[in-house]
Design a protein around this motif. Sequence first.
Motif, PDB file in Angstrom:
ATOM      1  N   GLU A 215       0.820  -1.221   0.000  1.00  0.00           N
ATOM      2  CA  GLU A 215       0.000   0.000   0.000  1.00  0.00           C
ATOM      3  C   GLU A 215       0.847   1.262   0.000  1.00  0.00           C
ATOM      4  OE1 GLU A 215       0.935  -0.960   4.254  1.00  0.00           O
ATOM      5  OE2 GLU A 215       0.369  -2.092   2.470  1.00  0.00           O
ATOM      6  N   ASP A 217       3.590   1.639  -1.877  1.00  0.00           N
ATOM      7  CA  ASP A 217       4.294   1.817  -3.148  1.00  0.00           C
ATOM      8  C   ASP A 217       3.730   2.963  -3.983  1.00  0.00           C
ATOM      9  OD1 ASP A 217       6.014  -0.189  -2.544  1.00  0.00           O
ATOM     10  OD2 ASP A 217       5.055  -1.710  -3.793  1.00  0.00           O
ATOM     11  N   ASN A 218       2.424   3.188  -3.853  1.00  0.00           N
ATOM     12  CA  ASN A 218       1.794   4.204  -4.697  1.00  0.00           C
ATOM     13  C   ASN A 218       1.470   5.493  -3.940  1.00  0.00           C
ATOM     14  OD1 ASN A 218       1.760   2.447  -6.992  1.00  0.00           O
ATOM     15  ND2 ASN A 218       0.021   1.374  -6.077  1.00  0.00           N
ATOM     16  N   ARG A 221       5.148  10.694  -3.547  1.00  0.00           N
ATOM     17  CA  ARG A 221       6.579  10.702  -3.251  1.00  0.00           C
ATOM     18  C   ARG A 221       6.968  11.938  -2.445  1.00  0.00           C
ATOM     19  NH1 ARG A 221       6.140   6.730  -3.492  1.00  0.00           N
ATOM     20  NH2 ARG A 221       6.412   5.146  -5.057  1.00  0.00           N
ATOM     21  N   GLY A 300       9.585   4.347  -3.350  1.00  0.00           N
ATOM     22  CA  GLY A 300       8.479   3.536  -3.845  1.00  0.00           C
ATOM     23  C   GLY A 300       8.758   2.055  -3.935  1.00  0.00           C
ATOM     24  N   ALA A 301       8.308   1.442  -5.050  1.00  0.00           N
ATOM     25  CA  ALA A 301       8.407  -0.009  -5.230  1.00  0.00           C
ATOM     26  C   ALA A 301       9.841  -0.484  -5.417  1.00  0.00           C
ATOM     27  CB  ALA A 301       7.555  -0.437  -6.429  1.00  0.00           C
TER      28      ALA A 301
END
Length: 763
Positions: A215, A217-218, A221, A300-301
């Motif tokens: 959750e 990852d998105n 930023r 992030g991912a």
Amino acid sequence: MRVAKIIVDVPTMQTNRPFDYGIPDALVDKVQPGMRVVVNFGQGKRLVMGMVVALTDSTDFDGELKPIQDVLDEQPVLSKELLALSKWLADDSFAFWITCLQTMLPNALKTETKQLKNGAGTQVVDKGRVQTVDYLHTLLPAARYTDLLQEVRKNAVKQIALLTRLGELAAQAEVLPVLQLEKELGIPRSIITAAAAKGWVELEQREEYRHPYAELDNMPRTTPLTLTPQQQDAFDAVSDALNSQQNDTFLLEGVTGSGKTEVYLQLMAQTLADGRDALMLVPEIGLTPQMVARVKGRFGANVAVLHSGLSDGERYDEWRRIARGEAHVVIGARSAAFAPLQNLGLLIMDEEHEASYKQDDAPRYNARDVLRWRGAYNHAPVLLGSATPSLESRARAQKNVYKLLLMPERANHRALPPSEIVDMREAEVDEHSGDLSTELISALTECLQRGEQAVLLLNRRGFSSFVMCRECGYVAKCPNCDISLTLHMDSHSLRCHYCGHEEAIPRICPSCQSKKIRYYGTGTEKVEQTLNAVLPQARVLRMDVDTTRRKGAHGRILKQFGDGQADILLGTQMIAKGLDFPNVTLVGVINADTALGLPDFRASERTFQLLTQVSGRAGRAEKPGRVLIQTYNPDHYAIQLAQHHDYERFFALEMHMRHEGNYPPYFFTFKLTVSHEEEDKAAKAVYRLADMLTAHLSDQAIILGPTRGAIARVKRRYYYQIVIKYKKEPALQATLEQMLETTQISSRSGYQIAFDREPLSFI
């Protein structure tokens, strides 16, 4: 014939070396170093797992080589670097090579050997399971699904719903997970399976990662902050080492709130920009949720997470994402030091002083040493960060073995919170407040009235330390260990924190039959009960080993507190470091003396570190903070200097004490522990080892013991130990290796011998 050198999964001295196996022609192109294979070991049909550590074209073995039976991996699970690291680790920690190899792998890559029926030998079972998800592809044009709708019965409601949706998917050339389609339409799998049989759709299995923290990852930023001058100086020093690929070790000593994490993040960003990978360790999983959110918020991912709080499947998938080069930043606890990153450019250890970086079981490694080894191998800088560095690390910085970077001010330029000492020998404590002084209760009340939050530290979990009979003095003890049982009201039981033994709370004394059984001492559970009684308006969250047993509990508790759903966070040392909540203005230490009475030369250092770290949780944002430290030893130098956040004076004074006592960092230490279920056998064995050490080591070595362990009996085994202090002892390594080989024979008779280089605990 090509020959594979293999370490077999049989942890004894006799197998602590590679064995030669022939590679059948069918497997020649498959077998590579770092792969797990199945081999026949010993007599009969005993199949075991083995790790290929090298390939060669010749062998010194005179007889016929046994062939490899099977290969378990398509690609090596351990790189050339990690294979070399495993050998160094085995030699350095006096552990079996196979044990070190297993330590590096996630549980899902550890095999299980099963005995076959009728004495037909053994079978090796691979526990690694890939998670797959069924996806649905449409096979017909959208118009054809419209035609099929005219052919089905009017009452075939679910089939009509499916055909309608398939027409939409075909028009958009969309692929959907079957489970999603089932939920969306409310139809069973059998309807979709029937559609596939009719040629309407095709079902495809796809591998899908079990992805912890997906959750995050998105999430939006975060952007790099403007560094303060002291942050910039620290960044520039490490940045230069990154640019020149110089293997320097830096010690970043920065007060709590000085912005060490932002320096870490910007150095990671530079490492990624250079096409290299970054590894960051935090001391325990309690710290991981907040730090993961900050690192994933920036990258992030591209971030993978490794710690013991993940399920075996999640850990397996994160490991494979890293090994496949799909994640270039790794954050995790101690075991993440072995993350299979292919191109390490930066290694960071946050809160480097923490004892949780040392492994208690074989191989007894310190993650700091692992990072330094990997840094040297990869020509990459290692950055150790702490507000209260260990004396060993700070002493190395004094001698320029490490490069010292100082950040003595908070990033927001606010002062560190003032600390007040409450002398519990004179403090007012009424019958209701128990271990909470009137000063602390008053401070908590004021904090709540202002709508602010408080953190309370008590480094002892449970309801009460022990249960005692006031008539005869009986104390409820564990039947397996020489330790009193701890009362836990949530489970209405007495529990041993060493072996897990649990029993009912006695109402009558088992010794004298008196009913005068009382609870003594205090624990987090008891303090929680007291807070609810004294401050009924307060919303209290408790964070200790008992409340964080379930998966994800650390993150849930911290999120609740961060979202303002609680006023007071009460916990053990897991709440003392790394947490950053802007509305926390009060920190209370309920008993600062918990560690001071322990028979360990590091007791003062640990007390100073814990108090300094937890004090730093207060006043981190715009609101000023306040710290109250309750103690029965208000004049102790560790407590006095922690009150003033004075690390420099503490370092100087404690170094003097260590020098006088011939302890680290002036001496190296090594601990040998012998245990057996019979005390006299353990004692005799440890004295034999002491004689061997005396015979082989120089007069410069200081041998302490043998002595009984501070807790002499744990899990029905009696413990004796020897501590060696030395500066230069050339014969030590060879002597210990000889001991390791000699004691292997003894292990068959129930003896256990543990070798611990630079132990962090002597209890």
